[in-house]
Motif scaffolding. Structure first.
Motif, short mmCIF file in Angstrom:
data_model
loop_
_atom_site.label_atom_id
_atom_site.label_comp_id
_atom_site.label_asym_id
_atom_site.label_seq_id
_atom_site.Cartn_x
_atom_site.Cartn_y
_atom_site.Cartn_z
N ASN A 1 0.78 -1.24 0.00
CA ASN A 1 0.00 0.00 0.00
C ASN A 1 0.82 1.29 0.00
OD1 ASN A 1 -3.13 -0.66 0.55
ND2 ASN A 1 -1.86 -2.18 1.58
N ALA A 2 2.09 1.22 0.38
CA ALA A 2 2.89 2.44 0.49
C ALA A 2 3.63 2.78 -0.79
CB ALA A 2 3.88 2.32 1.65
N GLY A 3 3.48 1.96 -1.82
CA GLY A 3 4.22 2.20 -3.06
C GLY A 3 3.59 3.22 -3.96
N VAL A 4 3.55 4.46 -3.53
CA VAL A 4 2.98 5.54 -4.35
C VAL A 4 4.11 6.19 -5.16
CG1 VAL A 4 1.06 6.03 -2.82
CG2 VAL A 4 3.22 7.16 -2.42
N GLU A 5 3.76 6.65 -6.34
CA GLU A 5 4.76 7.29 -7.20
C GLU A 5 5.01 8.72 -6.73
OE1 GLU A 5 3.76 6.96 -11.30
OE2 GLU A 5 3.38 4.80 -11.19
N LEU A 6 6.27 9.01 -6.45
CA LEU A 6 6.65 10.33 -5.95
C LEU A 6 7.31 11.13 -7.07
CD1 LEU A 6 8.24 9.28 -2.52
CD2 LEU A 6 5.89 10.04 -2.96
N SER A 7 7.01 12.41 -7.08
CA SER A 7 7.60 13.31 -8.06
C SER A 7 7.63 14.71 -7.47
CB SER A 7 6.77 13.31 -9.35
OG SER A 7 5.48 13.83 -9.11
N GLY A 8 8.24 15.60 -8.17
CA GLY A 8 8.26 16.99 -7.72
C GLY A 8 6.86 17.56 -7.58
N ASP A 9 5.99 17.17 -8.49
CA ASP A 9 4.61 17.65 -8.43
C ASP A 9 3.89 17.14 -7.20
OD1 ASP A 9 4.95 19.02 -10.78
OD2 ASP A 9 4.14 17.41 -12.05
N SER A 10 4.12 15.85 -6.84
CA SER A 10 3.42 15.29 -5.68
C SER A 10 3.87 15.96 -4.39
CB SER A 10 3.66 13.78 -5.60
OG SER A 10 5.03 13.48 -5.47
N PHE A 11 5.16 16.33 -4.29
CA PHE A 11 5.63 17.04 -3.10
C PHE A 11 5.09 18.47 -3.09
CE2 PHE A 11 9.07 13.79 -3.23
CZ PHE A 11 8.86 13.27 -1.97
N GLY A 12 5.03 19.08 -4.26
CA GLY A 12 4.51 20.43 -4.34
C GLY A 12 3.05 20.51 -4.00
N ALA A 13 2.32 19.41 -4.26
CA ALA A 13 0.88 19.38 -4.02
C ALA A 13 0.53 19.19 -2.55
CB ALA A 13 0.23 18.28 -4.85
N LEU A 14 1.53 18.83 -1.73
CA LEU A 14 1.25 18.55 -0.32
C LEU A 14 0.56 19.71 0.38
CD1 LEU A 14 4.50 16.70 0.85
CD2 LEU A 14 2.21 15.73 0.62
N LEU A 15 0.97 20.93 0.04
CA LEU A 15 0.42 22.11 0.72
C LEU A 15 -0.53 22.91 -0.17
CD1 LEU A 15 3.62 23.32 2.62
CD2 LEU A 15 1.76 21.87 3.46
N THR A 16 -0.88 22.35 -1.32
CA THR A 16 -1.81 23.05 -2.22
C THR A 16 -3.08 22.25 -2.49
OG1 THR A 16 -0.62 22.19 -4.14
CG2 THR A 16 0.02 24.38 -3.34
N ASP A 17 -2.92 20.94 -2.73
CA ASP A 17 -4.10 20.11 -2.97
C ASP A 17 -4.81 19.84 -1.64
OD1 ASP A 17 -3.41 20.13 -5.56
OD2 ASP A 17 -2.84 18.02 -5.72
N PRO A 18 -6.14 19.92 -1.62
CA PRO A 18 -6.87 19.83 -0.35
C PRO A 18 -6.76 18.48 0.36
CG PRO A 18 -8.39 19.90 -2.23
CD PRO A 18 -7.03 20.23 -2.76
N VAL A 19 -6.68 17.37 -0.38
CA VAL A 19 -6.64 16.06 0.29
C VAL A 19 -5.37 15.88 1.11
CG1 VAL A 19 -6.53 13.56 -0.06
CG2 VAL A 19 -8.26 14.91 -1.26
N PRO A 20 -4.16 15.98 0.50
CA PRO A 20 -2.96 15.83 1.33
C PRO A 20 -2.81 16.93 2.37
CG PRO A 20 -2.37 16.51 -0.91
CD PRO A 20 -3.82 16.16 -0.92
N LEU A 21 -3.25 18.15 2.03
CA LEU A 21 -3.18 19.24 3.00
C LEU A 21 -4.07 18.95 4.20
CD1 LEU A 21 -2.21 22.06 3.81
CD2 LEU A 21 -4.11 23.02 2.49
N GLY A 22 -5.28 18.46 3.94
CA GLY A 22 -6.19 18.12 5.03
C GLY A 22 -5.64 17.03 5.92
N VAL A 23 -4.99 16.03 5.30
CA VAL A 23 -4.40 14.94 6.07
C VAL A 23 -3.26 15.46 6.95
CG1 VAL A 23 -3.06 12.81 5.90
CG2 VAL A 23 -5.05 13.14 4.42
N ILE A 24 -2.38 16.28 6.37
CA ILE A 24 -1.23 16.81 7.12
C ILE A 24 -1.68 17.70 8.26
CG2 ILE A 24 0.78 18.32 6.97
CD1 ILE A 24 1.16 17.27 4.09
N VAL A 25 -2.59 18.62 7.98
CA VAL A 25 -3.09 19.52 9.03
C VAL A 25 -3.80 18.71 10.12
CG1 VAL A 25 -4.74 21.37 9.56
CG2 VAL A 25 -3.27 21.53 7.52
N GLY A 26 -4.59 17.72 9.71
CA GLY A 26 -5.31 16.91 10.68
C GLY A 26 -4.40 16.11 11.60
N LEU A 27 -3.37 15.46 11.03
CA LEU A 27 -2.50 14.60 11.82
C LEU A 27 -1.45 15.39 12.61
CD1 LEU A 27 -1.91 11.60 9.37
CD2 LEU A 27 -3.19 11.55 11.51
#
Length: 466
Positions: free
Chosen positions: A351-377
């Motif tokens: 389950n942890a084998g997600v594809e990582l890229s510059g875009d995916s790291f950049g989306a951490l604080l812009t896309d609502p799903v990862p941002l919501g997870v980070i802020v929540g945890l």
């Protein structure tokens, strides 16, 4: 009680007279002085018995998954997790990918162990005493509600809104493992508090999965699952101790829950809660029986060789001793290593084998799903734990554990933000869109690493235990 203690002392006395020193016992290969045993086997055994070992193995499995999924062999990774395995039962065909077999079947064993831990705490542990349990229960509820609200606030009205359960979870293996790395700088009472909080968190996560992340229900299969539960209870009341009927009923219960629309892992929780928490025979009766059998052995001539009669007596002692241990304890001890060192690493690998890229790291604080997870945890968990704890302490219902201050409570709140296993599990239930699932997983990985580092730093800041 005094008679029981006296007879126990008699048993010890008999053993001292009859038996040879422990040094005369033959040693297994693992306990031998051979170089391979001393340099490989014994250090490995010591590592596996440390509290941090489960979390370390889990991290390694997740790292392997990430490297595999982002390296030159990425295609083979996806071929592995997407490979379908079909089981034809005659009346039913089960066709699932490797990832789903792990998530639906093997994780049911993980949740069975979680159910055993929950029942142990309810019957014998801190959750038995409402006053002692008040603080970790309140902290756990605060640590579930605030993260969910923060996630909803960020994702309200968006396509990721259904993922509100993701930041509610706490990974016990990781959290306790990190606390173990802090060592003596963390009071012993803090470990008890964290364990109780995490177990209550598990109960909340299980309820969320069962109630909110259940697809359309098949009431026929749901009824079959209920009949399996009734059958298990009836067998227990009839004092049926053979393991085979229970294994067959457990397998049928899993199948029925799987087909009912409720997530199959709930079957594991049900079985854990149904497992008897008390032994078949009371310890006093067992001590008396062992005393009688040892007396008979002591009366036989000593020739240094155990004949058939002596071996039968020793075998009977072993059987009756096992009956003095509760099924809950037996199964928890048998399955915990498999859960920690086989099932959870396989889950992380799949389950942890997600594809990582510059875009995916950049989306951490812009896309609502990862941002919501980070802020929540990272923010919501410690905020919820501390706010709820402050309220119950201020109201006089509870008080801080001995030697624990608000810095330690903040550290524990951050460790509770290491969601990993259950958060990843819920992300697969919350979203059908693989893009959203991967976004959530990247957020979970980033949040769990951040919360773990911050939690360790806060707890390691104190110099000694109080």
């Amino acid at each position: 009680m005094s008679d029981t203690i006296t007879r126990g002392e008699d048993v010890t006395s008999d053993l001292d007279k009859k038996t040879e020193p422990a040094s005369s016992l033959s040693r297994s290969y693992a306990d031998s002085d051979r170089i391979s045993a001393r340099r490989i086997v014994q250090p490995l055994q010591q590592f596996l018995h440390t509290e941090a070992s489960g979390g370390i193995v889990l991290v390694l499995a997740a790292a392997v998954a990430l490297i595999w999924a982002n390296g030159p062999f990425a295609e083979s990774y996806h071929a592995f997790v997407d490979h379908h395995i079909t089981i034809d039962l005659g009346f039913l065909v089960l066709d699932e990918s490797v990832e789903h077999w792990i998530n639906d079947l093997l994780m049911a064993v993980f949740f069975f162990v979680a159910g055993l831990e929950i029942k142990r705490e309810l019957v014998h542990g801190d959750l038995k005493d409402p006053r002692r349990a008040a603080l970790p229960i309140a902290a756990a509820f605060g640590g579930m509600i605030i993260p969910a609200l923060l996630y909803v606030g960020i994702n309200l009205g968006g396509e990721g809104a259904n993922g509100w359960g993701i930041p509610m979870a706490t990974d016990i293996a990781f959290a306790v493992g990190i606390l173990a790395l802090v060592g003596k700088r963390a009071p012993a009472s803090l470990r008890v508090f964290l364990l109780t909080l995490a177990i209550v968190d598990d109960i909340g996560a299980i309820l969320v999965i069962a109630v909110f992340y259940t697809s359309s229900l098949n009431f026929g299969w749901l009824g079959a699952a209920a009949l399996a539960v009734v059958a298990i209870v009836v067998l227990q009341r009839l004092k049926v101790y053979a393991i085979v009927p229970y294994v067959l009923l457990a397998a049928f219960l899993w199948l029925a829950v799987f087909e009912s629309g409720v997530h199959a892992t709930i079957a594991g929780v049900i079985l854990g809660l149904l497992t008897p928490a008390f032994p078949l025979h009371p310890p006093s009766a067992v001590l008396g029986l062992i005393h009688d059998r040892l007396t008979r052995l002591r009366s036989r001539p000593e020739d240094g060789v155990a004949d058939e009669t002596e071996q039968n007596e020793l075998e009977n002692i072993a059987v009756v001793s096992r009956d003095a241990v509760s099924p809950l304890r037996i199964w928890e001890h048998r399955l915990h290593p498999w859960s920690a060192f086989v099932i959870l690493p396989l889950f992380a690998l799949a389950n942890a084998g997600v594809e990582l890229s510059g875009d995916s790291f950049g989306a951490l604080l812009t896309d609502p799903v990862p941002l919501g997870v980070i802020v929540g945890l990272v923010l919501g968990k410690p905020l919820g734990v501390m706010a709820a704890s402050f309220l119950v302490i201020r109201s006089g219902v509870a008080k801080l554990p001995r030697g624990v201050g608000w810095l330690e409570m903040a550290g524990v709140g951050l460790l509770a933000g290491v969601g990993f296993t259950v958060s990843i599990f819920i992300s697969g239930l919350a979203f059908s869109d693989p893009v959203l699932v991967d976004e959530a997983k990247v957020g979970i990985l980033a949040a769990s690493i951040t919360a773990g580092i911050l939690g360790y730093t806060a707890l390691a800041a104190r110099k000694t235990t109080a």
